[in-house]
Design a protein around this motif. Sequence first.
Motif, mmCIF file in Angstrom:
data_model
loop_
_atom_site.group_PDB
_atom_site.id
_atom_site.type_symbol
_atom_site.label_atom_id
_atom_site.label_comp_id
_atom_site.label_asym_id
_atom_site.label_seq_id
_atom_site.Cartn_x
_atom_site.Cartn_y
_atom_site.Cartn_z
ATOM 1 N N ALA A 43 23.490 10.829 37.491
ATOM 2 C CA ALA A 43 24.790 11.176 38.065
ATOM 3 C C ALA A 43 24.673 12.406 38.950
ATOM 4 O O ALA A 43 25.255 12.463 40.045
ATOM 5 N N GLN A 44 23.938 13.392 38.496
ATOM 6 C CA GLN A 44 23.747 14.615 39.284
ATOM 7 C C GLN A 44 23.002 14.315 40.586
ATOM 8 O O GLN A 44 23.365 14.814 41.659
ATOM 9 N N GLU A 45 21.975 13.498 40.509
ATOM 10 C CA GLU A 45 21.200 13.174 41.707
ATOM 11 C C GLU A 45 22.045 12.383 42.700
ATOM 12 O O GLU A 45 22.009 12.635 43.919
ATOM 13 N N ALA A 46 22.810 11.405 42.199
ATOM 14 C CA ALA A 46 23.673 10.617 43.084
ATOM 15 C C ALA A 46 24.702 11.517 43.762
ATOM 16 O O ALA A 46 24.981 11.375 44.964
ATOM 17 N N ALA A 88 33.897 20.291 40.401
ATOM 18 C CA ALA A 88 32.703 20.840 39.748
ATOM 19 C C ALA A 88 31.812 19.760 39.145
ATOM 20 O O ALA A 88 30.584 19.855 39.210
ATOM 21 N N GLU A 89 32.405 18.744 38.542
ATOM 22 C CA GLU A 89 31.636 17.767 37.789
ATOM 23 C C GLU A 89 30.914 16.798 38.720
ATOM 24 O O GLU A 89 31.489 16.315 39.695
ATOM 25 N N PRO A 90 29.657 16.463 38.428
ATOM 26 C CA PRO A 90 28.895 15.587 39.319
ATOM 27 C C PRO A 90 29.561 14.240 39.605
ATOM 28 O O PRO A 90 29.529 13.775 40.750
ATOM 29 N N HIS A 91 30.145 13.605 38.587
ATOM 30 C CA HIS A 91 30.741 12.289 38.838
ATOM 31 C C HIS A 91 31.932 12.385 39.773
ATOM 32 O O HIS A 91 32.210 11.453 40.533
ATOM 33 N N GLN A 130 34.299 12.135 45.384
ATOM 34 C CA GLN A 130 34.845 12.770 46.579
ATOM 35 C C GLN A 130 33.962 12.505 47.799
ATOM 36 O O GLN A 130 34.464 12.257 48.902
ATOM 37 N N ALA A 131 32.650 12.536 47.611
ATOM 38 C CA ALA A 131 31.742 12.271 48.718
ATOM 39 C C ALA A 131 31.886 10.834 49.214
ATOM 40 O O ALA A 131 31.975 10.582 50.426
#
Length: 284
Positions: free
Chosen positions: A110-113, A142-145, A150-151
């Motif tokens: 999730a962080q990498e994505a 803040a949270e990766p997911h 948002q991206a």
Amino acid sequence: MSNGARRLWALGEPFHALTYFADEARTAYAGAGLRGFWAGYFAGRAAPLGPVGPALVTATFGSFAPDFVARRVPEVWTAVAPADALAARLAGVDAAVQRSLPQWIGSPEAQEAATLARRAAEAVDVLGRPLAAANADVPWPAEPHLVLWQALTTLREHRGDGHLTVLLHHELLGLPALVLTAAAGTTSADWLQKARGWSPEQWTACAEELTGRGLLADGGLSADGSALRAAVEADTDRLAQGPWTALGDRGCDRLAELLTPVRRAVVAAGEWPAQNPIGVPEPD
């Protein structure tokens, strides 16, 4: 990587679309004071633009009947401020992901994505792309997911802005594009007509006009209609390619690999209705 913009749109769109189809999204919008699906949809999607009126929403969304929009906008802003609508849409997505992808949240994947998708989103060229520009200005969560969501939202609105430019060039913007899509058989005509607020009479009149232009024949696409629709899709892909080129082939391939199980989980959870009005193809 071949046709990265289209491939990554197909892989990422179901995750973005949690904000439309997940029960948690509707619950979050209702909790903010937005009653009914369309109030949440218009407020949540338009909120990055600010408390805008119906003309701007109709123009930037590009496929809705003007009177359909005007029945919800600007009234939605009497129920919720844009900042609160943004908070509600993020809360709804957060809750939906917590349910459908509980083991994935907080994972290295999730962080990498999130990192890769954010890099692409930050490379978006916003000139002439109002919805992409507005979403690019939304603060990162803040949270990766949620960063990933948002991206992908910024990237899909960037693609959509470019798509409207192509449709305008071909004199297909608005209802004509919907009628051609239905004629291609990718999405139900009845669903598209109702989900975008057009009357049966308007739909029929547009189909007659497109038949006169040689784009429809016997209720389906003519050869010219098929060729034009393919050209529109190809130009849309081309105009959407910029941020993915900035990410590079290796980054795009890795993000596609990371999004594949996410898409699969969203679809398996029932949050991606078949034949929905978005019209996203199956990923290659």
